[in-house]
Every structure is written in C-alpha cells, then in structure tokens.
Design an enzyme around this catalytic site. Structure first.
Site, PDB file in Angstrom:
ATOM      1  N   VAL A  15       0.768  -0.520 -11.443  1.00  0.00           N
ATOM      2  CA  VAL A  15      -0.161  -1.576 -11.030  1.00  0.00           C
ATOM      3  C   VAL A  15      -1.334  -1.675 -11.996  1.00  0.00           C
ATOM      4  O   VAL A  15      -1.717  -2.773 -12.409  1.00  0.00           O
ATOM      5  CB  VAL A  15      -0.650  -1.335  -9.586  1.00  0.00           C
ATOM      6  N   GLY A  80      -3.740   6.182  -7.525  1.00  0.00           N
ATOM      7  CA  GLY A  80      -3.152   6.651  -6.278  1.00  0.00           C
ATOM      8  C   GLY A  80      -1.648   6.729  -6.381  1.00  0.00           C
ATOM      9  O   GLY A  80      -1.044   6.213  -7.327  1.00  0.00           O
ATOM     10  N   ALA A  81      -1.040   7.361  -5.399  1.00  0.00           N
ATOM     11  CA  ALA A  81       0.418   7.456  -5.353  1.00  0.00           C
ATOM     12  C   ALA A  81       0.996   6.099  -4.994  1.00  0.00           C
ATOM     13  O   ALA A  81       0.416   5.342  -4.215  1.00  0.00           O
ATOM     14  CB  ALA A  81       0.832   8.495  -4.317  1.00  0.00           C
ATOM     15  N   GLN A  83       3.987   3.460  -3.459  1.00  0.00           N
ATOM     16  CA  GLN A  83       4.820   3.398  -2.269  1.00  0.00           C
ATOM     17  C   GLN A  83       6.288   3.575  -2.655  1.00  0.00           C
ATOM     18  O   GLN A  83       6.790   2.918  -3.559  1.00  0.00           O
ATOM     19  CB  GLN A  83       4.614   2.040  -1.582  1.00  0.00           C
ATOM     20  N   PRO A 122      -3.195   2.640   1.077  1.00  0.00           N
ATOM     21  CA  PRO A 122      -3.400   1.464   1.924  1.00  0.00           C
ATOM     22  C   PRO A 122      -4.776   0.846   1.656  1.00  0.00           C
ATOM     23  O   PRO A 122      -5.801   1.493   1.884  1.00  0.00           O
ATOM     24  CB  PRO A 122      -3.292   2.003   3.346  1.00  0.00           C
ATOM     25  N   VAL A 123      -4.796  -0.376   1.171  1.00  0.00           N
ATOM     26  CA  VAL A 123      -6.006  -0.930   0.564  1.00  0.00           C
ATOM     27  C   VAL A 123      -7.170  -1.052   1.543  1.00  0.00           C
ATOM     28  O   VAL A 123      -8.330  -0.844   1.166  1.00  0.00           O
ATOM     29  CB  VAL A 123      -5.701  -2.276  -0.118  1.00  0.00           C
ATOM     30  N   ASP A 124      -6.902  -1.367   2.795  1.00  0.00           N
ATOM     31  CA  ASP A 124      -8.002  -1.525   3.753  1.00  0.00           C
ATOM     32  C   ASP A 124      -8.680  -0.187   4.044  1.00  0.00           C
ATOM     33  O   ASP A 124      -9.906  -0.092   4.081  1.00  0.00           O
ATOM     34  CB  ASP A 124      -7.473  -2.138   5.054  1.00  0.00           C
ATOM     35  N   ASP A 149      -0.274 -11.076  -0.054  1.00  0.00           N
ATOM     36  CA  ASP A 149       0.500 -11.503   1.117  1.00  0.00           C
ATOM     37  C   ASP A 149       0.334 -13.006   1.342  1.00  0.00           C
ATOM     38  O   ASP A 149       1.292 -13.711   1.670  1.00  0.00           O
ATOM     39  CB  ASP A 149       0.026 -10.755   2.371  1.00  0.00           C
ATOM     40  N   THR A 150      -0.901 -13.476   1.170  1.00  0.00           N
ATOM     41  CA  THR A 150      -1.177 -14.897   1.349  1.00  0.00           C
ATOM     42  C   THR A 150      -0.447 -15.730   0.288  1.00  0.00           C
ATOM     43  O   THR A 150       0.091 -16.802   0.591  1.00  0.00           O
ATOM     44  CB  THR A 150      -2.693 -15.145   1.306  1.00  0.00           C
ATOM     45  N   ARG A 152       2.350 -14.876  -1.094  1.00  0.00           N
ATOM     46  CA  ARG A 152       3.754 -14.857  -0.679  1.00  0.00           C
ATOM     47  C   ARG A 152       4.009 -15.873   0.429  1.00  0.00           C
ATOM     48  O   ARG A 152       5.039 -16.555   0.448  1.00  0.00           O
ATOM     49  CB  ARG A 152       4.134 -13.453  -0.209  1.00  0.00           C
ATOM     50  N   HIS A 176      -3.383  -5.189   5.316  1.00  0.00           N
ATOM     51  CA  HIS A 176      -2.365  -5.410   4.285  1.00  0.00           C
ATOM     52  C   HIS A 176      -1.247  -4.421   4.588  1.00  0.00           C
ATOM     53  O   HIS A 176      -1.205  -3.311   4.080  1.00  0.00           O
ATOM     54  CB  HIS A 176      -2.957  -5.159   2.894  1.00  0.00           C
TER      55      HIS A 176
END
Length: 314
Positions: A15, A80-81, A83, A122-124, A149-150, A152, A176
């Site tokens: 990312v 971060g790790a 998914q 987890p972004v939130d 997500d939006t 998509r 998210h």
C-alpha cells in the site's frame, strides 16, 4: 512551517509503495520521503519510483527518517501487517495497534503541523490510536476511512445503471469493514433520487439490487485478497484523492475516518462519515440524510468499533 509540496509515507509495503507511486504520477508534490523499519526497502522503493521521473514531473524522492516528516503537508501512515485471505480487518487490530503505539511517539516528537492520513487497517481503530498517541490536534488526524468503499459503491452503481460513476452520489459510512453501511436514503444520480433513476433505466427490483450491491462492496477486498493476496491500487488512488483535497484546500466532501462527538448519538471513537476535507484536515461533518434503519446500523457499527478499542487500544 508546512511545505505544501512535500509528502511523507511511513511504511513501504504494497500500500505504501503503491501510494508513493500514484503520488509521483499525480504531480501533486515535488518532494516525498519514504520511511520504513527496513531502510533498505525504503531506499529500493525510492530508487525504483525515481527512475520513472523522466516520464513524469520533477520530484525529489528519497528514503529518510522521522526527522524528515516535520514540515510535510501530509504524513501518510500505511505501516502495519497486511490483511491475509480469510482474515478480517479487525483481526489485524492487536498487531497493528502495537505498531502504531511505537510509531506515534516518534511523530509526536517532531511537532508536525501538517495532516496525518492513516491508511493502515483497521483504519478506524488506528485513526483513534493515532489521535490518542500522536499529540496532534484531532482534526489533523484523519483516516482514509470508507473513501475506497464509496468508490467501489459508485463503480458498481455505475455499472448497474450504465452511467458514469462520477455522476453517482452515494456514501458508504461507519466502519471500513464488515459493519459498514450503504447510505441508500441519500443516494442520487446527478440529483435524481436513486430509485427514480433505477426506474428510468428499467431496474425495478430495488431492494434486491441494493442488497446485492452492498454485499459486493463489503466483500470486494476479500475477493481481491483471495485472488491476488493483497489490495493496493484502489487505496493508492484514494490516498491521492484525499491528498489533493488537503493540499489544494478544496473543501471536498469525502467519507474519511475522524473522531465523533455526539453526532447520531456516537462519541469517543473514530469512524467514517462524509466530512469537509481541506488544508486543516477534517473541517466539519456533513449531516447527510439517514433513515432510522441506517442510523441504527451506524450506531451498531460504532458499538463494534468501541468494543475493539476497549480491548486493544485503551
């Protein structure tokens, strides 16, 4: 003093590297520093991206340290790790909150005046963690949230209706992740209510279509991860879009993750709602219409996140 032409990327995995590459192509910045626990990895990515500059715009791209972030307009945290197949975003929480608790004090030491954009999952939860441990004003700590997500959702609605997805106005809100909500009651296509536009295009099974599309959006990341082990291009383009809104002070409305203070009865955590995004980061929430069912689902999504925060962050 903030250098509006400078970005910092912390974390050079799929990312982070994809975001750096997309930012180079965008021409938005003239300086970008890449930081990773593996300095050689950051150097390799900086070199690889730099070799494409003759085809793009002049830019200085280099591997650096936390000392290089102090004057960055946007600090993009992707560390971060990742998914894995079969893993939810919330499954990452303990690993990645631990990583954030080591990164954020380093950021706090530099007294940064730019905007921090959290992208890791987890972004939130990690946006909340960043607010708690970075020492930065909370309006200048935002997460990429449900921006992807939006996108998509807009893409799938555009396909369903055979229209340009840029003409679709709809949001995914909340977590998210698996408890996200499609805000159908405020969705429209260029001002025409969504159901009316569907009727115009010969689609009359509204409830079934909405359920199917919402499930496809929610499961998009799982499908991509199952097929190619990671997602990174879509989120990289989301990072560029959010950075544009910040450095150009666009006051664009984007569904970013930010702290809640009583809106819809939710407080003390970060989740995704449409917000005005400009040079100051999150500059105010936009109170879109939500019906009672959507408001209840939003509060349920907040409860999920609150439980994770209690277990992993506080």
């Amino acid at each position: 003093m903030v250098n509006l032409r400078k970005a910092a990327v912390i974390g050079c995995g799929f990312v982070g590297a994809s975001s750096a590459f997309a930012l180079m192509q965008s021409g938005l910045f003239s300086e970008m520093v890449l930081i990773d626990a593996d300095h050689d990895k950051a150097e390799g990515e900086a070199l690889d991206i730099s070799h494409g500059l003759p085809f793009a715009r002049p830019m200085e791209i280099y591997a650096g340290s936390y000392d290089d972030i102090a004057d960055a307009a946007v600090i993009i945290v992707t560390a971060g790790a990742g998914q894995k197949p079969g893993e939810t975003r919330l499954d990452l929480v303990k690993k990645n909150t631990g990583i954030f608790k080591s990164i954020m004090p380093e950021i706090a030491k530099r007294h940064c005046e730019g905007v921090m954009l959290v992208v890791a999952n987890p972004v939130d939860v990690l946006t909340y963690t960043a607010v708690k441990y970075s020492g930065m004003p909370e309006e200048r700590v935002i997460g990429s949230g449900t921006t992807l997500d939006t996108a998509r959702l807009k893409y799938l609605l555009g396909q369903h209706l055979d229209v340009d997805p840029r003409s679709v106005h709809a949001f995914i809100i909340g977590e998210h992740g698996d408890s996200e909500i499609a805000a159908w009651s405020s969705a429209n296509v260029s001002g025409v209510p969504l159901n009316d536009f569907c009727d115009m295009r010969g689609h009359h099974e509204h409830e079934a279509a909405m359920r199917e599309i919402a499930e496809k959006v929610k499961n998009s990341a799982y499908e991509i991860i199952e097929k190619k082990k990671a997602t990174y291009y879509g989120i990289a383009m989301s990072v560029v879009r959010i950075c544009e809104a910040i450095v150009r002070d666009e006051k664009s409305i984007l569904p970013i993750s930010s702290m809640m203070h009583g809106e819809y009865g939710i407080s003390g955590l970060s989740l995704s709602m449409p917000r005005i995004v400009g040079r100051g980061g999150s500059e105010g929430m936009v109170p879109i219409h939500l019906n009672e069912e959507e408001q209840e689902a939003l509060r349920a999504s907040a409860d999920v996140l609150a439980g994770v925060i209690r277990d992993a962050v506080i």
